[in-house]
Design a protein around this motif. Sequence first.
Motif, PDB file in Angstrom:
ATOM      1  N   HIS A 121       4.553  -7.298   0.454  1.00  0.00           N
ATOM      2  CA  HIS A 121       3.878  -6.401   1.384  1.00  0.00           C
ATOM      3  C   HIS A 121       2.654  -7.102   1.980  1.00  0.00           C
ATOM      4  O   HIS A 121       2.101  -8.028   1.378  1.00  0.00           O
ATOM      5  CB  HIS A 121       3.447  -5.121   0.675  1.00  0.00           C
ATOM      6  N   GLU A 125       3.073  -5.840  -4.352  1.00  0.00           N
ATOM      7  CA  GLU A 125       3.190  -4.390  -4.309  1.00  0.00           C
ATOM      8  C   GLU A 125       2.298  -3.768  -3.247  1.00  0.00           C
ATOM      9  O   GLU A 125       1.276  -4.332  -2.858  1.00  0.00           O
ATOM     10  CB  GLU A 125       2.875  -3.806  -5.682  1.00  0.00           C
ATOM     11  N   ARG A 126       2.695  -2.585  -2.809  1.00  0.00           N
ATOM     12  CA  ARG A 126       1.986  -1.857  -1.755  1.00  0.00           C
ATOM     13  C   ARG A 126       0.660  -1.252  -2.241  1.00  0.00           C
ATOM     14  O   ARG A 126      -0.389  -1.384  -1.595  1.00  0.00           O
ATOM     15  CB  ARG A 126       2.883  -0.740  -1.224  1.00  0.00           C
ATOM     16  N   SER A 128      -1.095   4.315   3.111  1.00  0.00           N
ATOM     17  CA  SER A 128       0.171   3.628   2.848  1.00  0.00           C
ATOM     18  C   SER A 128       0.828   3.120   4.123  1.00  0.00           C
ATOM     19  O   SER A 128       1.443   2.056   4.132  1.00  0.00           O
ATOM     20  CB  SER A 128       1.138   4.553   2.102  1.00  0.00           C
ATOM     21  N   VAL A 151      -0.002  -0.465   5.285  1.00  0.00           N
ATOM     22  CA  VAL A 151       0.573  -1.586   4.535  1.00  0.00           C
ATOM     23  C   VAL A 151       2.045  -1.695   4.891  1.00  0.00           C
ATOM     24  O   VAL A 151       2.790  -0.726   4.749  1.00  0.00           O
ATOM     25  CB  VAL A 151       0.399  -1.395   3.020  1.00  0.00           C
ATOM     26  N   GLN A 152       2.456  -2.844   5.354  1.00  0.00           N
ATOM     27  CA  GLN A 152       3.824  -3.055   5.796  1.00  0.00           C
ATOM     28  C   GLN A 152       4.625  -3.864   4.778  1.00  0.00           C
ATOM     29  O   GLN A 152       4.054  -4.701   4.060  1.00  0.00           O
ATOM     30  CB  GLN A 152       3.844  -3.778   7.140  1.00  0.00           C
ATOM     31  N   GLU A 153       5.912  -3.618   4.735  1.00  0.00           N
ATOM     32  CA  GLU A 153       6.807  -4.412   3.893  1.00  0.00           C
ATOM     33  C   GLU A 153       7.362  -5.566   4.724  1.00  0.00           C
ATOM     34  O   GLU A 153       7.855  -5.354   5.832  1.00  0.00           O
ATOM     35  CB  GLU A 153       7.949  -3.551   3.370  1.00  0.00           C
ATOM     36  N   SER A 171       7.118  -2.217 -10.813  1.00  0.00           N
ATOM     37  CA  SER A 171       6.283  -1.635  -9.772  1.00  0.00           C
ATOM     38  C   SER A 171       5.471  -0.459 -10.303  1.00  0.00           C
ATOM     39  O   SER A 171       5.917   0.306 -11.154  1.00  0.00           O
ATOM     40  CB  SER A 171       7.149  -1.174  -8.603  1.00  0.00           C
ATOM     41  N   ASP A 203       3.039   4.228  -6.231  1.00  0.00           N
ATOM     42  CA  ASP A 203       3.485   3.899  -4.878  1.00  0.00           C
ATOM     43  C   ASP A 203       4.380   5.047  -4.416  1.00  0.00           C
ATOM     44  O   ASP A 203       5.420   5.312  -5.024  1.00  0.00           O
ATOM     45  CB  ASP A 203       4.264   2.581  -4.891  1.00  0.00           C
TER      46      ASP A 203
END
Length: 358
Positions: A261, A274-275, A286, A289-291, A328, A332
């Motif tokens: 991310h 991780e986000r 959230s 934050v990009q994947e 994870s 999230d």
Amino acid sequence: MSDFLKHECGVAAIRLLKPLSYFQDKYGSTLWAFNKLLILMEKQYNRGQDGAGIGCVKLNMPLGQPYLFRTRDASKDALTSIFNGQIKKLNKKVRRGQVNLKDAADIKNNFDYGGEILMGHLRYGTSGLFDEGSCHPYLRRTNWPTRTLMVLGNFNMTNTPELNQRMIERGQHPVFGTDTQTVLEEIGYHLDEAHTDLYRALRDSGMPGPEIPHAISSRLNIQEIIHNSAKQWDGGYAIMGAIGNGDYFCLRDPHGIRPCHYLITDEFIAVASERVPLMTVFEVESEQVQELPPANMLSIKADGTHAITEFTTPLKPAPCSFEKIYFSRGNDPIVYRERKALGAALTPPNRGFSGRPF
């Protein structure tokens, strides 16, 4: 694939887009990025306790001055040991009057991690020895910044023997202990090839020697280097690295097996496995934050220009369920929804309560 995928590590990076003096003026600390990297790694400590390592690249350092640094530790409290050790070294210089904590130039010149590119790794060992030498980042040093390379990642290459054989056929001497060395040497090989081609063309054009390094730096094509390096890779990976001139890259495997991310602002670019750590450390929502999409890479040139591009062809999505369920963080929101959906899919349909215990 010739081998099974194994377990996971944690990665983190911060690339400043403003000078250190900006962070001193706005946030009151020239160590803003260093402190943020520590917290970003602490928030991902669930991903690996077998060792840790951090790396730094400083931009535009004068000739003769070091510009790339690395610290690794495989002790029980590796993360604390690394960061406390660096702060102790810095405080010693402060007490001696050698460094002014509020002077950005002092920090950049006298503190190893007072740079614009900071990267960190938390190791969950699956290959190699359980010692400091097996911890990331891995380095390839030369007296050319544009050929010097630092790499770390969360990955397992499932065809490492074939990759080693490929190096042998070129005439190289691979180290068989870990797939990290294989990745480092493959990227390093293509970096060397690109560098040599540029150097010869610039030299033959009559460009004076002292001007060539800057010209090579501006012309290096990170996307092409990674594209050529990854052609034979088979496995799950989130790999990041930096070249000594200040070019940075982060890439994710074509199946999206390993998570990655990123967060982009006008002040910095941050990357993590991780986000939620990115959300928490930088106090963002959230959706900010990009994947990183599978088969894509985030590249940042030394001048701060950045892009997200495909370096290979995306394949059928196959995210690692072990990462989502076990590694994870449960806070999230996206991971939480996926866990609930998986639980629902695994639960038999309700056919009424019979009065008997399950």
